[in-house]
Design a protein around this motif. Structure first.
Motif, short mmCIF file in Angstrom:
data_model
loop_
_atom_site.label_atom_id
_atom_site.label_comp_id
_atom_site.label_asym_id
_atom_site.label_seq_id
_atom_site.Cartn_x
_atom_site.Cartn_y
_atom_site.Cartn_z
N VAL A 35 0.73 -1.38 -0.03
CA VAL A 35 0.02 0.04 0.19
C VAL A 35 1.09 1.28 0.01
O VAL A 35 1.96 1.24 0.69
CB VAL A 35 -1.02 0.03 1.17
CG1 VAL A 35 -1.98 -0.94 1.00
CG2 VAL A 35 -0.22 0.06 2.51
N TRP A 36 0.46 2.07 -0.77
CA TRP A 36 1.12 3.50 -1.19
C TRP A 36 0.48 4.46 -0.10
O TRP A 36 -0.63 5.04 -0.39
CB TRP A 36 1.45 3.74 -2.38
CG TRP A 36 2.26 5.17 -2.48
CD1 TRP A 36 3.61 5.23 -2.62
CD2 TRP A 36 1.85 6.43 -2.90
NE1 TRP A 36 4.09 6.37 -2.91
CE2 TRP A 36 2.97 7.08 -2.96
CE3 TRP A 36 0.56 7.06 -3.02
CZ2 TRP A 36 3.25 8.55 -3.43
CZ3 TRP A 36 0.56 8.39 -3.45
CH2 TRP A 36 1.81 9.24 -3.67
N ILE A 37 1.06 4.76 0.97
CA ILE A 37 0.23 5.75 1.90
C ILE A 37 1.35 6.88 2.16
O ILE A 37 2.33 6.48 3.01
CB ILE A 37 -0.41 4.92 3.31
CG1 ILE A 37 -1.05 3.91 2.83
CG2 ILE A 37 -1.02 6.14 4.13
CD1 ILE A 37 -2.30 4.35 2.28
N PRO A 38 1.16 8.10 1.95
CA PRO A 38 2.09 9.23 2.06
C PRO A 38 1.97 9.59 3.76
O PRO A 38 1.05 9.50 4.10
CB PRO A 38 1.82 10.21 1.20
CG PRO A 38 1.22 9.69 0.08
CD PRO A 38 0.35 8.62 0.93
N ALA A 39 2.96 10.12 4.01
CA ALA A 39 3.02 10.66 5.50
C ALA A 39 2.26 9.93 6.55
O ALA A 39 1.66 10.17 7.42
CB ALA A 39 2.41 12.14 5.50
N ASN A 40 2.82 8.29 6.42
CA ASN A 40 1.97 7.48 7.22
C ASN A 40 2.73 7.27 8.52
O ASN A 40 4.25 7.77 8.53
CB ASN A 40 2.01 6.08 6.67
CG ASN A 40 3.25 5.41 6.40
OD1 ASN A 40 3.94 4.96 7.13
ND2 ASN A 40 4.06 5.63 5.10
#
Length: 547
Positions: A50-55
């Motif tokens: 999964v590509w999740i920015p600012a995680n």
């Protein structure tokens, strides 16, 4: 299966399972209905990144990332096709989705360290990674008999992505560790994610059924109130007091829809064959506005004769094979046409280049060409180094002989290999296409070699081999347009009450962009989370209107 629920979800990939799980946790009665014989959809076949920015997971590893950086990154790649409001919703909701699931369900993720974004040199990109996460390992012992109902034909994987060669690892783990995982039926990648999601659904009272195909939405007083499904050839109506969530995947296995909508040839879908556009057709019948219809999650792939999945030819993504030293890609004219090490979605644009003079797609068909040293060092896909080359390899003792074997001009292919070799030998660079210039280019290469050498190497040792490549897709990414809560919009931009869409069944919020590894499943789960939550909370307003 009951006659009615608060929420009915069609499709059981990451999007469908997330929507169903979230709605159930929020107190709704939920049905999760899958068309195929096993749960999991295309997600079960995938690496499930999964590509999740600012995680928050990356933050705990010291990664510096902000929503503003991620929005700048998406904006730099948008070409006007990304809705700013939906992009901001994606970036700001993704971390919330991760923490919500981790606190309430068996679904947990871990960082794939150093995995670069797919365009890391663009503004806001992360060349040292931080936005790509993988599911934690999951034991199918926790599912009991339900484990047998999850994607039964998918190959079981035990290694985390970070332990595999295309995840930055060696591809080898200690025998003791492997035996422990086998003993507890611990699985990784797509099966791990779907297993955890299904376990969460069952724990929260979701009714989950396979062999149920959505056929037509039921509309009353301008609101979607249920769905007509087909079970064993018979039709049945299932009520949905709060809403129906379309999470049926894309339309890549429907030749009519592919021909009508996609921007270029797509001859090799790599998803589950049940993705025939059922959700798209249902949404169109009730007046949904469509978006992003020309786009797909493109990829160059190959097929092994006789290898099938659910009765259809299996298409295999080429990733490491075209990135390691000693390999190149050529077109029908025997010449290179792209940076072979670039991300697979970007390769779709190269494969769709159109020659107006010849009036043909110049780079279809294409071949990956490699020499004996490359094959001996790295193998090819599931063919391990040291194995005998299989009979589906084309082979030549010289480059010219190989060209004749695959039907490309022998002199042109020879000149292409000679020019590539000369550039690599003289400068260690690729002045034609810049292979190795991006941080992403060497991620799937030989990371034991420094810099450009991780992906650049000469082709000099016979015999020479070639495998034909096709224009494929991991799934289409067009569908009904939605608002920030996954509610489907009509042709005038108004909400179609009671109808939601998520995953590849909705208009992809990232337009033509594939931000990084997990760029499919990250947005799918994020908007499915919002859709499931909104649908569950819609019960109160529906009940009030009925009084």
């Amino acid at each position: 299966m009951q006659d009615s629920y608060d929420v009915v979800v069609l499709g059981s990939g990451a999007a469908g399972c997330t929507a169903a799980l979230t709605a159930a946790v929020e107190g709704a009665s939920v049905a999760l209905l899958e068309k195929g014989d096993g749960f999991g959809g295309t997600t079960a076949m995938s690496g499930a990144i999964v590509w999740i920015p600012a995680n928050p997971i990356a933050a705990r590893h010291g990664v510096v990332d902000t929503p503003e950086d991620a929005l700048a990154y998406l904006g730099s790649l948008s070409h006007g096709l990304i809705d700013p409001e939906l992009a901001e919703t994606l970036v700001r909701t993704g971390p919330e989705m991760l923490e919500y699931l981790a606190a309430r369900t068996p679904v947990h993720f871990r960082l794939v360290e150093r995995f670069p974004d797919y365009h890391p040199e663009h503004p806001g990109g992360l060349p040292d990674g931080g936005r790509s996460l993988e599911p934690e390992l999951f034991s199918f012992d926790e599912l009991g008999e339900w484990g047998e109902r999850i994607a039964p034909e998918v190959t079981i994987r035990r290694l985390r992505l970070c332990e595999q060669t295309h995840g930055g690892g060696t591809g080898v783990i200690q025998d003791e560790t492997l035996h422990e995982r086998e003993a507890a039926d611990i699985r990784s990648c797509g099966l791990a994610l779907i297993g955890a999601l299904i376990r969460g659904c069952l724990d929260n009272g979701v009714d989950a059924e396979t062999g149920v195909c959505g056929r037509e939405l039921i509309v009353a007083d301008g609101r979607v109130t249920g769905v007509e499904v087909e079970i064993g050839g018979e039709r049945r109506a299932i009520g949905a007091r709060s809403g129906v969530v379309l999470a049926t995947g894309g339309f890549e296995w429907n030749p009519e829809l592919v021909r009508a909508f996609l921007r270029g040839p797509m001859t090799a879908p790599a998803s589950t064959p049940t993705n025939t556009g059922d959700g798209l057709r249902m949404a169109m019948r009730v007046g949904a506005s469509l978006g992003n219809m020309r786009e797909a999650w493109w990829m160059p792939c190959f097929q092994i004769p006789g290898d099938t999945y659910l009765g259809q030819p299996r298409s295999v993504l080429t990733l490491r094979e075209r990135t390691v030293p000693g390999s190149i890609m050529v077109n029908r004219r025997g010449v290179r046409f792209t940076n072979e090490a670039a991300n697979y979605n970007a390769q779709g644009a190269a494969l769709h280049a159109f020659d107006m003079t010849a009036f043909e797609y110049a780079n279809i068909p294409a071949w990956i060409v490699f020499d004996a040293r490359c094959f001996e060092s790295y193998g090819f896909s599931s063919v391990a180094p040291g194995d005998d080359p299989p009979n589906w390899f084309a082979r030549g003792e010289t480059v010219a002989e190989l060209g004749a074997e695959v039907g490309v001009p022998a002199d042109a292919l020879t000149a292409t290999v000679d020019r590539f070799n000369a550039n690599v030998a003289a400068t260690g660079r690729d002045p034609e296409f810049g292979r190795g210039d991006s941080a992403y280019d060497y991620w799937n290469g030989d990371q034991t070699r420094p810099g450009h050498a991780a992906t650049l190497g000469t082709l000099e040792r016979p015999p020479y081999y070639a495998v034909q490549l096709h224009s494929g897709t991991l799934g289409t990414k067009g569908g009904p347009r939605t608002d920030r809560d996954g509610r489907v919009l009509d042709l005038d931009g108004a909400v179609i009450e009671g109808l939601y869409a998520a995953g590849n069944a909705m208009a992809g919020v990232t337009g033509m962009v594939y931000g990084g590894a997990g760029g499919t499943i990250g947005p799918a789960m994020t908007f499915a989370f919002r859709a499931g939550r909104h649908a569950a909370h819609a019960r109160a307003s529906v009940e009030a209107a009925a009084r």
